[in-house]
Structures are given as structure tokens and as C-alpha cells.
Design an enzyme around this catalytic site. Structure first.
Site, PDB file in Angstrom:
ATOM      1  N   TYR A 124     -50.237  27.886  46.285  1.00  0.00           N
ATOM      2  CA  TYR A 124     -49.263  28.425  47.238  1.00  0.00           C
ATOM      3  C   TYR A 124     -48.985  29.903  47.013  1.00  0.00           C
ATOM      4  O   TYR A 124     -48.135  30.478  47.679  1.00  0.00           O
ATOM      5  CB  TYR A 124     -47.947  27.639  47.165  1.00  0.00           C
ATOM      6  CG  TYR A 124     -48.041  26.265  47.773  1.00  0.00           C
ATOM      7  CD1 TYR A 124     -49.185  25.499  47.636  1.00  0.00           C
ATOM      8  CD2 TYR A 124     -46.979  25.730  48.485  1.00  0.00           C
ATOM      9  CE1 TYR A 124     -49.280  24.235  48.171  1.00  0.00           C
ATOM     10  CE2 TYR A 124     -47.060  24.462  49.032  1.00  0.00           C
ATOM     11  CZ  TYR A 124     -48.215  23.727  48.877  1.00  0.00           C
ATOM     12  OH  TYR A 124     -48.310  22.477  49.419  1.00  0.00           O
ATOM     13  N   LYS A 171     -53.977  17.509  36.855  1.00  0.00           N
ATOM     14  CA  LYS A 171     -55.360  17.051  37.042  1.00  0.00           C
ATOM     15  C   LYS A 171     -56.204  17.819  36.025  1.00  0.00           C
ATOM     16  O   LYS A 171     -57.204  18.476  36.355  1.00  0.00           O
ATOM     17  CB  LYS A 171     -55.781  17.334  38.495  1.00  0.00           C
ATOM     18  CG  LYS A 171     -57.106  16.755  38.896  1.00  0.00           C
ATOM     19  CD  LYS A 171     -57.047  15.301  39.280  1.00  0.00           C
ATOM     20  CE  LYS A 171     -58.439  14.761  39.543  1.00  0.00           C
ATOM     21  NZ  LYS A 171     -58.471  13.317  39.786  1.00  0.00           N
ATOM     22  N   ASP A 204     -53.664  11.520  40.659  1.00  0.00           N
ATOM     23  CA  ASP A 204     -54.090  10.407  41.517  1.00  0.00           C
ATOM     24  C   ASP A 204     -53.567   9.072  40.971  1.00  0.00           C
ATOM     25  O   ASP A 204     -53.033   8.241  41.713  1.00  0.00           O
ATOM     26  CB  ASP A 204     -55.617  10.387  41.710  1.00  0.00           C
ATOM     27  CG  ASP A 204     -56.392  10.745  40.458  1.00  0.00           C
ATOM     28  OD1 ASP A 204     -55.759  11.115  39.454  1.00  0.00           O
ATOM     29  OD2 ASP A 204     -57.639  10.666  40.472  1.00  0.00           O
ATOM     30  N   ASP A 228     -45.432  19.232  45.949  1.00  0.00           N
ATOM     31  CA  ASP A 228     -45.157  19.163  47.382  1.00  0.00           C
ATOM     32  C   ASP A 228     -45.519  17.768  47.906  1.00  0.00           C
ATOM     33  O   ASP A 228     -44.742  17.101  48.599  1.00  0.00           O
ATOM     34  CB  ASP A 228     -45.994  20.244  48.089  1.00  0.00           C
ATOM     35  CG  ASP A 228     -45.569  20.490  49.515  1.00  0.00           C
ATOM     36  OD1 ASP A 228     -44.578  19.868  49.950  1.00  0.00           O
ATOM     37  OD2 ASP A 228     -46.230  21.288  50.202  1.00  0.00           O
TER      38      ASP A 228
END
Ligand code: NAD
Length: 336
Positions: A124, A171, A204, A228
Site C-alpha cells: 500500500y 507469509k 492462508d 486489510d
């Protein structure tokens, strides 16, 4: 003690839900003086920008703002006012308290999770460009400084609210450098909080666990993009965007706003659920130290939800924004 607060009504359903929050907070008798200012679509014709400088100056001066949702055009047009506000005011922590409320339709009944999202960097940061005509590149920025700062915010929040566990979401198995740095930085902060359990999850797997066993999680801390997405997922676990409050917190100020957008399809129809905006106001009251006043609003909301006589269509009722707000204020006056 009294405070001056900037109120930005916003676009779409913003003015309706902002008015609801302002009325309820006033009814709580918290000593707040409102300074109302426009930002968003309505400013473009007059100022040539959706976020004029005087809006930023006013928020800097008052230090606290309550803001309705603001429309962002997709793919073209002006950049997000919401992202610009967070960046310009260094509101580095996006915080959502998400818990089940009485009679709000949800698959779960004991979710109570705080999502703490880093608000200033990651994908972002807005650094992207075309590579030739047929490829685009976005740059993901993760720094030790911002990661430690959000980590410390999450652990301080956990300590302040008597929460037991902070889960770092990442991740790092794939993005070994960027997400690896985030994980390592937050873990290093965790050592200063030995009484709070710290663990981590790959994003995930986290999404699957949230859908299967959400009641097992307490505080989550995430980089911007995963934050987000996961914060909307958790909002869905407790009844959706209509009941999800939000806060953007910095070192010297804060902007409180609902998780939902400007919902243009239902704007001006007295159909919007005012709860997310009112609950954002509750977060603001707590931030300013108006704890009793915040509890009064929460009790008023719980009463109206338990009774179910005055609730908006998205909650299965037939009442309008204004009627639901009136009922909350009435309940507060009977309690207080
Ligand atoms: P949205 O949240 O506006 O709407 C998603 C769905 O939820 C719609 O069906 C809408 O009718 C419903 N909904 C949302 N809030 C509701 C409420 N209070 N009561 C009842 N129903 C409600 O999301 P979107 O459609 O993706 O976005 C619309 C605009 O809002 C876009 O321009 C987007 O950029 C902007 N937006 C702004 C913010 C913000 O200001 N912080 C946040 C998200 C989206």
C-alpha cells in the site's frame, strides 16, 4: 475535561451514519465539541482535491477525528482519501475490535478478536509502475522500524486490555525477506511482554483457522495487505461490515471510522445500519478517556439489539437509520 473533535461526514451513506453517531455520542453526555468539515467527492468542485489542506490542518490541531466513509474511484480518478489521511497523519495502526453482539446473525457466538494492521507500508506504499505496456510492478516495502512499532502497539493493547495472546500473521515461507523481517521484528518486541503468549500463522492457514475455530484467537498483528483482507474476514465472522468499527491510531492523533464503505446503492434512503459508525464513536470515547459514556452507548445498543423492534433491514428488521438511532438514544436515557 472537554475535547474538540473533527467530524467528517463522508460520502454516500456517510452523512446519515455520521449524524447518527454524533447524536448518540452527544446523548452520552461526553464533553465533546464538534468541528464539522467536508472531505471526499463534495470537495473536488470547490477545492480541486478530495482532501484539502485545511482538513488535514484541522485534524492535526484537534488530534482526533470521527470520519464517515469516503468513496474511492476504482482503477482511475483520485487516490484514496482514506489512504492519504493515514499516510499524511502517520496513523500507523489500524485497529478493529470485532466481537459478537446480541442477535446479530452470525455463524459463531463467542468471537472476540482485535485485528491490528500496519497502516503505512507494504504493497500500500503506492509504489507501482508499468513495465512496458503489458506488465505492471508494485513494490512491497517492509521496514524493521514500522514492524517493531506495530508489534509494540499490539502487545501494549493486549496488556492494557488484559488479553492473553498475540498471533503474528505473515507469509514468510514465501516472502522470506519482507515478511521474514516483519515476523522477526514483531517477535523481538514480544520478548518484552513475557506474560502474553506469542505465536504466528501463515496467512492462508490463518484464514482457514479463523473460519473453523475463530474463538481460539485473541489479538492478531499483520502487515498492511493481509490486515486489510483478514480484518474484513473477521468482520464477516461477527455479522458483517454494518457492525464493524475501526480506528487509525498514530503517535499524536487518531481517526475513527467504520470498516464499511460509502454504500452508494442505499445512500440517502434511511436504510444504512448506523452501528459500525456508532461503535467507531465508542472506540473514540474510550480513547479520549470517556469510559463510562462509552459503556452507556454500548448498553443502549445491546438493549436495542436484544429487543429487535428497531433494527435496520441488513439485520433483518424494517426500521430506518434514524429510527434505530432514536431507539438507542431512548434506551440510553432509560439506563443512564
Ligand atoms: P461498501 O462497504 O460500501 O458496501 C458493501 C456492501 O455492504 C453493500 O452491499 C452495501 O450496501 C453494504 N453496506 C455497507 N455498509 C452498510 C451499512 N452501514 N448498512 C447496511 N449495509 C451496508 O463497500 P464497496 O461497495 O466496496 O465500496 C463503496 C465505496 O466505498 C467505494 O468507493 C470504496 O472505495 C469506498 N470505501 C471507503 C472506505 C472508507 O471510507 N474507509 C472503506 C471501504 C470502502
Amino acid at each position: 475535561m472537554s475535547f474538540k473533535v473533527t467530524l467528517i461526514p463522508g460520502d454516500g451513506i456517510g452523512p446519515e451514519v455520521s449524524s447518527a453517531a454524533q447524536r448518540v455520542i452527544t446523548a452520552s453526555r461526553a464533553e465533546i465539541e464538534w468541528e464539522v468539515v467536508e472531505a471526499g467527492e463534495t470537495c473536488i468542485a470547490q477545492y480541486g482535491t478530495p482532501l484539502p489542506d485545511h482538513v488535514l490542518e484541522m485534524i492535526r490541531r484537534n488530534k482526533v477525528a470521527l470520519k464517515g466513509p469516503i468513496t474511492t474511484p476504482i482503477g482511475k480518478g483520485f487516490r484514496s482519501v482514506n489512504v492519504a489521511l493515514r499516510k499524511q497523519l502517520e496513523l500507523y495502526a489500524n485497529v478493529r475490535h470485532l466481537r459478537n453482539l446480541p442477535n446479530i446473525p452470525s455463524k459463531y457466538d463467542n468471537v472476540d478478536i482485535v485485528v491490528v494492521r500496519e497502516n503505512t507500508e507494504d504493497l500500500y506504499a503506492g509504489i507501482e509502475h508499468m513495465v512496458g505496456r503489458d506488465a505492471a510492478e508494485s513494490i512491497k516495502i517492509i521496514t524493521r522500524e514500522a514492524s517493531e512499532r506495530i508489534g509494540r502497539y499490539a502487545f501494549e493493547l493486549a496488556r492494557r486490555e488484559g488479553r492473553k495472546r498475540v498471533t503474528i500473521v505473515h507469509k514468510a515461507n514465501i516472502m522470506k525477506l519482507s515478511d521474514g523481517l516483519f515476523l522477526e521484528s514483531v517477535r523481538s518486541v514480544a520478548r518484552d511482554y513475557p506474560e502474553i503468549e506469542c505465536d504466528d500463522r501463515i496467512v492462508d492457514a490463518m484464514c482457514m483457522h479463523l473460519v473453523q475455530i475463530p474463538e481460539q484467537f485473541d489479538v492478531l498483528v499483520l502487515p498492511n495487505l493481509y490486515g486489510d483482507i483478514v480484518s474484513d474476514l473477521v468482520a464477516g465472522l461477527v455479522g458483517g461490515l454494518g457492525v464493524a468499527p475501526g480506528a487509525n491510531i498514530g503517535e499524536t492523533g487518531a481517526v475513527f471510522e467504520p470498516a464499511h464503505g460509502s454504500a452508494p446503492q442505499i445512500a440517502g434512503k434511511n436504510l444504512a445500519n448506523p452501528l459500525a459508525m456508532i461503535l467507531s464513536g465508542v472506540e473514540m470515547l474510550k480513547y479520549l478517556g470517556f469510559v463510562k459514556e462509552a459503556q452507556l452507548v454500548e448498553k443502549g445498543i445491546e438493549h436495542v439489539l436484544k429487543q429487535r423492534d428497531y433494527i435496520t433491514p441488513d439485520l433483518g428488521g424494517v426500521s430506518g437509520t434514524k429510527e434505530m438511532t432514536d431507539a438507542i438514544i431512548e434506551a440510553m436515557s432509560n439506563i443512564g
